[in-house]
Structures are given as structure tokens and as C-alpha cells.
Scaffold this active site. Structure first.
Site, mmCIF file in Angstrom:
data_model
loop_
_atom_site.group_PDB
_atom_site.id
_atom_site.type_symbol
_atom_site.label_atom_id
_atom_site.label_comp_id
_atom_site.label_asym_id
_atom_site.label_seq_id
_atom_site.Cartn_x
_atom_site.Cartn_y
_atom_site.Cartn_z
ATOM 1 N N CYS A 59 0.838 -1.206 0.000
ATOM 2 C CA CYS A 59 0.000 0.000 0.000
ATOM 3 C C CYS A 59 0.872 1.256 0.000
ATOM 4 O O CYS A 59 1.814 1.356 0.776
ATOM 5 C CB CYS A 59 -0.922 -0.001 1.220
ATOM 6 S SG CYS A 59 -2.048 1.408 1.244
ATOM 7 N N CYS A 63 0.582 4.651 6.911
ATOM 8 C CA CYS A 63 -0.047 4.479 8.232
ATOM 9 C C CYS A 63 0.914 3.707 9.162
ATOM 10 O O CYS A 63 1.297 2.578 8.839
ATOM 11 C CB CYS A 63 -1.361 3.722 8.084
ATOM 12 S SG CYS A 63 -2.431 4.406 6.803
ATOM 13 N N CYS A 66 0.377 0.001 10.229
ATOM 14 C CA CYS A 66 -0.140 -1.004 9.289
ATOM 15 C C CYS A 66 0.935 -1.883 8.661
ATOM 16 O O CYS A 66 1.859 -1.396 8.016
ATOM 17 C CB CYS A 66 -0.951 -0.321 8.197
ATOM 18 S SG CYS A 66 -1.753 -1.535 7.114
ATOM 19 N N CYS A 103 -16.638 -8.817 5.473
ATOM 20 C CA CYS A 103 -15.974 -7.545 5.182
ATOM 21 C C CYS A 103 -14.727 -7.778 4.344
ATOM 22 O O CYS A 103 -13.846 -8.536 4.735
ATOM 23 C CB CYS A 103 -15.621 -6.844 6.485
ATOM 24 S SG CYS A 103 -14.752 -5.290 6.210
ATOM 25 N N CYS A 135 -19.644 -5.665 3.674
ATOM 26 C CA CYS A 135 -18.903 -4.450 4.007
ATOM 27 C C CYS A 135 -17.608 -4.455 3.197
ATOM 28 O O CYS A 135 -17.063 -5.509 2.894
ATOM 29 C CB CYS A 135 -18.609 -4.480 5.501
ATOM 30 S SG CYS A 135 -17.578 -3.125 6.071
ATOM 31 N N CYS A 195 -19.072 2.596 8.709
ATOM 32 C CA CYS A 195 -18.360 1.850 9.752
ATOM 33 C C CYS A 195 -17.081 2.622 10.010
ATOM 34 O O CYS A 195 -16.225 2.727 9.125
ATOM 35 C CB CYS A 195 -18.050 0.435 9.268
ATOM 36 S SG CYS A 195 -16.951 -0.469 10.387
ATOM 37 N N ARG A 267 -17.713 -2.688 17.915
ATOM 38 C CA ARG A 267 -17.005 -3.945 17.614
ATOM 39 C C ARG A 267 -15.683 -4.024 18.369
ATOM 40 O O ARG A 267 -14.846 -3.141 18.239
ATOM 41 C CB ARG A 267 -16.772 -4.067 16.101
ATOM 42 C CG ARG A 267 -18.072 -3.919 15.312
ATOM 43 C CD ARG A 267 -17.948 -4.304 13.855
ATOM 44 N NE ARG A 267 -19.128 -3.830 13.118
ATOM 45 C CZ ARG A 267 -20.266 -4.510 12.964
ATOM 46 N NH1 ARG A 267 -20.403 -5.707 13.470
ATOM 47 N NH2 ARG A 267 -21.283 -3.986 12.297
HETATM 48 N N1 SAM Z 1 -6.669 0.625 3.067
HETATM 49 C C1 SAM Z 1 -7.947 0.817 3.641
HETATM 50 C C2 SAM Z 1 -7.976 1.903 4.695
HETATM 51 O O1 SAM Z 1 -6.954 2.222 5.267
HETATM 52 O O2 SAM Z 1 -9.047 2.407 4.940
HETATM 53 C C3 SAM Z 1 -8.537 -0.442 4.213
HETATM 54 C C4 SAM Z 1 -7.722 -1.444 5.005
HETATM 55 S S1 SAM Z 1 -7.043 -0.883 6.554
HETATM 56 C C5 SAM Z 1 -6.032 -2.251 6.971
HETATM 57 C C6 SAM Z 1 -8.397 -0.915 7.708
HETATM 58 C C7 SAM Z 1 -8.157 -0.502 9.125
HETATM 59 O O3 SAM Z 1 -7.468 -1.527 9.819
HETATM 60 C C8 SAM Z 1 -7.301 0.724 9.375
HETATM 61 O O4 SAM Z 1 -8.004 1.907 9.217
HETATM 62 C C9 SAM Z 1 -6.891 0.535 10.826
HETATM 63 O O5 SAM Z 1 -7.796 1.174 11.693
HETATM 64 C C10 SAM Z 1 -6.954 -0.980 11.012
HETATM 65 N N2 SAM Z 1 -5.614 -1.525 11.267
HETATM 66 C C11 SAM Z 1 -4.610 -1.684 10.363
HETATM 67 N N3 SAM Z 1 -3.514 -2.198 10.944
HETATM 68 C C12 SAM Z 1 -3.802 -2.374 12.260
HETATM 69 C C13 SAM Z 1 -3.065 -2.857 13.367
HETATM 70 N N4 SAM Z 1 -1.798 -3.243 13.258
HETATM 71 N N5 SAM Z 1 -3.677 -2.918 14.568
HETATM 72 C C14 SAM Z 1 -4.971 -2.518 14.691
HETATM 73 N N6 SAM Z 1 -5.713 -2.047 13.674
HETATM 74 C C15 SAM Z 1 -5.140 -1.961 12.465
HETATM 75 C C1 DTB Z 2 -11.145 -2.460 11.552
HETATM 76 O O1 DTB Z 2 -11.380 -1.446 12.214
HETATM 77 N N1 DTB Z 2 -10.373 -3.453 11.932
HETATM 78 C C2 DTB Z 2 -10.261 -4.447 10.895
HETATM 79 C C3 DTB Z 2 -11.270 -3.948 9.848
HETATM 80 N N2 DTB Z 2 -11.649 -2.679 10.351
HETATM 81 C C4 DTB Z 2 -10.916 -3.883 8.417
HETATM 82 C C5 DTB Z 2 -8.865 -4.609 10.378
HETATM 83 C C6 DTB Z 2 -7.861 -4.891 11.455
HETATM 84 C C7 DTB Z 2 -6.570 -5.153 10.775
HETATM 85 C C8 DTB Z 2 -5.496 -5.580 11.736
HETATM 86 C C9 DTB Z 2 -4.197 -5.752 11.061
HETATM 87 C C10 DTB Z 2 -4.149 -6.835 10.020
HETATM 88 O O2 DTB Z 2 -4.645 -7.958 10.230
HETATM 89 O O3 DTB Z 2 -3.538 -6.603 8.960
HETATM 90 FE FE1 SF4 Z 3 -2.827 1.196 3.341
HETATM 91 FE FE2 SF4 Z 3 -2.758 -0.022 5.685
HETATM 92 FE FE3 SF4 Z 3 -3.050 2.606 5.603
HETATM 93 FE FE4 SF4 Z 3 -5.063 1.000 4.777
HETATM 94 S S1 SF4 Z 3 -4.262 1.174 6.850
HETATM 95 S S2 SF4 Z 3 -4.282 2.837 3.776
HETATM 96 S S3 SF4 Z 3 -3.875 -0.698 3.908
HETATM 97 S S4 SF4 Z 3 -1.243 1.460 4.905
#
Ligand code: SAM
Ligand code: DTB
Ligand code: SF4
Length: 326
Positions: A59, A63, A66, A103, A135, A195, A267
Site C-alpha cells: 500500500c 499508516c 499497518c 468484510c 462491508c 463503519c 465492535r
Molecule cells: N486501506 C484501507 C484503509 O486504510 O481504509 C482499508 C484497510 S485498513 C487495513 C483498515 C483498518 O485496519 C485501518 O483503518 C486501521 O484502523 C486498522 N488496522 C490496520 N492495521 C492495524 C493494526 N496493526 N492494529 C490494529 N488495527 C489496524
Molecule cells: C477495523 O477497524 N479493523 C479491521 C477492519 N476494520 C478492516 C482490520 C484490522 C486489521 C489488523 C491488522 C491486520 O490484520 O492486517
Molecule cells: Fe494502506 Fe494499511 Fe493505511 Fe489501509 S491502513 S491505507 S492498507 S497502509
């Protein structure tokens, strides 16, 4: 269905009021949260949602939490957009194991029009036809894209604000809070349920958590779904060394969210593999009424359906049934 209730739904909460709620003595906070919860929901029913990463890794966003960001050396294997049949098979398996919501997440900064988006629309149609709530979380969207997702049968769109506007810049630099809010508006305008939630344990203060909850609670309508994630600290990300957030802090945030947004699904999202049964029970008692089911979130582990079935049996809880097939 629960009886009609005199507990009003407000959209004018101040951050000071929210902080006062959040900091109440725990027995008082939990009592108030449970009172609201019982007025709007059956406290013995918890919705199971299954996540599927339909496009993984690489990506362009940065973030800090992530594992899928191309900026962090986390070793997550990149995977192109899955094909329709694979996704529908996963959705059927999710339904068979008790999930009523499916989702699909893509590691995109934004949705681009073209064949991949067309395929996602097919996925949405197919999952909706299985009688599941559907979702997506695909990054930023235009109004037109939101409308096309709505027409395909999308129930909800996940797009988290993650934290307060003030703390946000310390975690993400490649897009702004305003960008996030614009996508949320496009989603709501298209008639798709929002959401939107956040992450605890990134080094934010209690005031940051309160400011996030305030932003959500002043939306009208409230987001239909509010995920509260505990940071999953992944090696290679800038937040890898953050100490885990405590169960008591999770419970306070969840209870506060429940009081502020009575009708919403709150959630208990990422981070459950690090939580004891007791911590998860406390979060459910605080007003969470949904969890992610299955062995994986998007790229990180989750307890798995057998462990959750055992937990539900110990607590006397049941999954919320799937909506009838349309
Ligand atoms: N790329 C899209 C976005 O950022 O909206 C969708 C996927 S992103 C992985 C969805 C959500 O997962 C993020 O907004 C974040 O709140 C959550 N998330 C990602 N990595 C995480 C982590 N290591 N621990 C907890 N929540 C995480
Ligand atoms: C949300 O708030 N938590 C979920 C869902 N929305 C998409 C994602 C959590 C991702 C945790 C890190 C991972 O598994 O990559
Ligand atoms: Fe990309 Fe992860 Fe950020 Fe979603 S949360 S925009 S997948 S870097």
C-alpha cells in the site's frame, strides 16, 4: 426486539462531557453503558463478522500501525486482487461458521475506476446474494464510486478515523483527516451505512481517544458500526514497540462509545489474541456487541472460530443470526 426506549440519541456531545463519562468510577461507567446497551440490544447476542483481505500489501500510504504499508519492512507478502470465486467461497464458509457480516479489505490508498473496481462490485453483489451483510474497506472513494457500491448491494463501508485530528499527523502523513471525512460523507450520502472507529495503544492520550469518540458521536446519524481496535504491534512498523493497551482501557473506551452511540454496533476488533477471556468478557459487558471471527484479521492472527465458540459457551452468548436471504 427490545422495547421502545426513553434513552435519547444525542449528536451534541462535548468533549468535556465525554471525558467525564470516560473517567467515571468503573462500576458507574459500566452500569450506564449496560443500561444503554440493554435498551437497544440483546446483551446475549454478539454479531460475528468475517474479514477477508482481497488485495494484500504494497500500500502506498504510510499508516504507522499497518503491516500492509509499502513504507514498512514487515515481510507481508503482496497479493493481487483475488478472483470472484475465491471470495465467494470464503463468504460461504464464513456464513457456515456463523458470521452474518462479511468484510472485504483492500490495501489501496483509493479506489480507481476500471476492471479491478468492476470485480469488487461483482464480489459485493455475490456476497449480498448469499444473504450476508456486506462491508468493504478499500481506501478513499468518490461519491460516484460510493453510489455504485450501494447499487451493488453494499451494506456498509469501513473507513476509520483511527484517532484524534491532533494525533493523526503523528501516525499518517500521506493523507489528511479531512480526506477521511470526505470519504465518510460520500459513503453516507450514497445511503451506505458508515463503519468508522479507531485504534487504541498507538501512544495517544486519553484526550485523543475522547476527541475521536466525540467526532464519531457528533455525526448525524451516528456510524452504524464503530470498530475499536487494540493495536496489533507488528515488527517492522514504526509502532512495533508500543506496549499493549490494557483491557481496562479498552473497556472504558468501549463503554463510552456505547453510551454515546446507543444504536451502533460497537465492535471489539483487532487485538483479541492478546486478551484473556476475562478481558474480552469485560469488553462485551461494557457494550461491545460484535467481534471478528476466524483465524485471521487481514494479515494478522485472530482467535479462530473454535476458541470463540468455547468463549461464547462459557459466557452464555450466541451469535446474532444472519439476515434472511433476500
Ligand atoms: N486501506 C484501507 C484503509 O486504510 O481504509 C482499508 C484497510 S485498513 C487495513 C483498515 C483498518 O485496519 C485501518 O483503518 C486501521 O484502523 C486498522 N488496522 C490496520 N492495521 C492495524 C493494526 N496493526 N492494529 C490494529 N488495527 C489496524
Ligand atoms: C477495523 O477497524 N479493523 C479491521 C477492519 N476494520 C478492516 C482490520 C484490522 C486489521 C489488523 C491488522 C491486520 O490484520 O492486517
Ligand atoms: Fe494502506 Fe494499511 Fe493505511 Fe489501509 S491502513 S491505507 S492498507 S497502509
Amino acid at each position: 426486539m427490545p422495547e421502545p426506549t426513553p434513552i435519547p440519541i444525542r449528536h451534541d456531545w462535548s468533549d468535556d462531557e465525554i471525558r467525564a463519562l470516560h473517567d467515571l468510577p468503573l462500576p458507574e461507567l459500566l452500569f450506564r453503558a449496560q443500561t444503554v446497551h440493554r435498551a437497544y440490544h440483546d446483551p446475549t447476542r454478539v454479531q460475528l463478522c468475517t474479514l477477508l483481505s482481497i488485495k494484500t500489501g504494497g500500500c502506498p500510504e504510510d499508516c504507522g500501525y499497518c503491516p500492509q504499508s509499502a513504507h514498512h519492512p514487515t515481510g507481508v507478502e503482496r497479493q493481487r486482487l483475488l478472483d470472484l470465486a475465491t471470495v465467494l467461497a470464503a463468504a460461504r464458509a464464513a456464513r457456515a461458521s456463523g458470521s452474518s457480516r462479511f468484510c472485504m479489505g483492500a490495501a489501496w490508498r483509493e479506489v480507481k475506476d476500471g476492471p479491478e473496481f468492476e470485480r469488487v462490485l461483482e464480489m459485493v453483489r455475490g456476497v449480498a446474494e448469499l444473504g450476508l451483510e456486506v462491508c468493504c474497506t478499500l481506501g478513499m472513494l468518490t461519491g460516484e464510486q460510493a453510489e455504485r457500491l450501494a447499487a451493488a448491494g453494499l451494506t456498509a463501508y469501513n473507513h476509520n478515523l483511527d484517532t484524534s485530528p491532533e494525533f493523526y499527523d503523528r501516525i499518517i502523513s500521506t493523507r489528511t483527516y479531512e480526506d477521511r471525512l470526505r470519504t465518510l460523507e460520500a459513503v453516507a450520502r450514497a445511503g451506505v451505512s458508515v463503519c468508522c472507529g479507531g485504534i487504541l495503544g498507538m501512544g495517544e492520550s486519553v484526550d485523543d481517544r475522547v476527541a475521536l469518540l466525540g467526532t464519531l458521536a457528533r455525526m448525524d446519524p451516528h456510524p452504524g458500526s464503530v470498530p475499536i481496535n487494540a493495536l496489533v504491534a507488528v515488527a517492522g512498523t514504526p509502532l512495533a514497540d508500543r506496549p499493549p493497551v490494557s483491557g481496562l482501557e479498552m473497556a472504558r473506551a468501549i463503554a463510552t462509545a456505547r453510551i454515546l452511540m446507543p444504536r451502533s454496533f460497537v465492535r471489539l476488533s483487532a487485538g483479541r489474541t492478546e486478551m484473556s477471556d476475562e478481558t474480552q468478557a469485560l469488553c462485551l459487558l461494557a457494550g461491545a456487541n460484535s467481534i471478528f471471527a476466524g483465524e485471521r484479521l487481514l494479515t494478522t492472527p485472530n482467535p479462530g472460530v473454535d476458541a470463540d465458540a468455547e468463549l461464547f459457551a462459557k459466557l452464555g452468548l450466541q451469535p446474532l443470526p444472519a439476515p434472511a436471504v433476500a
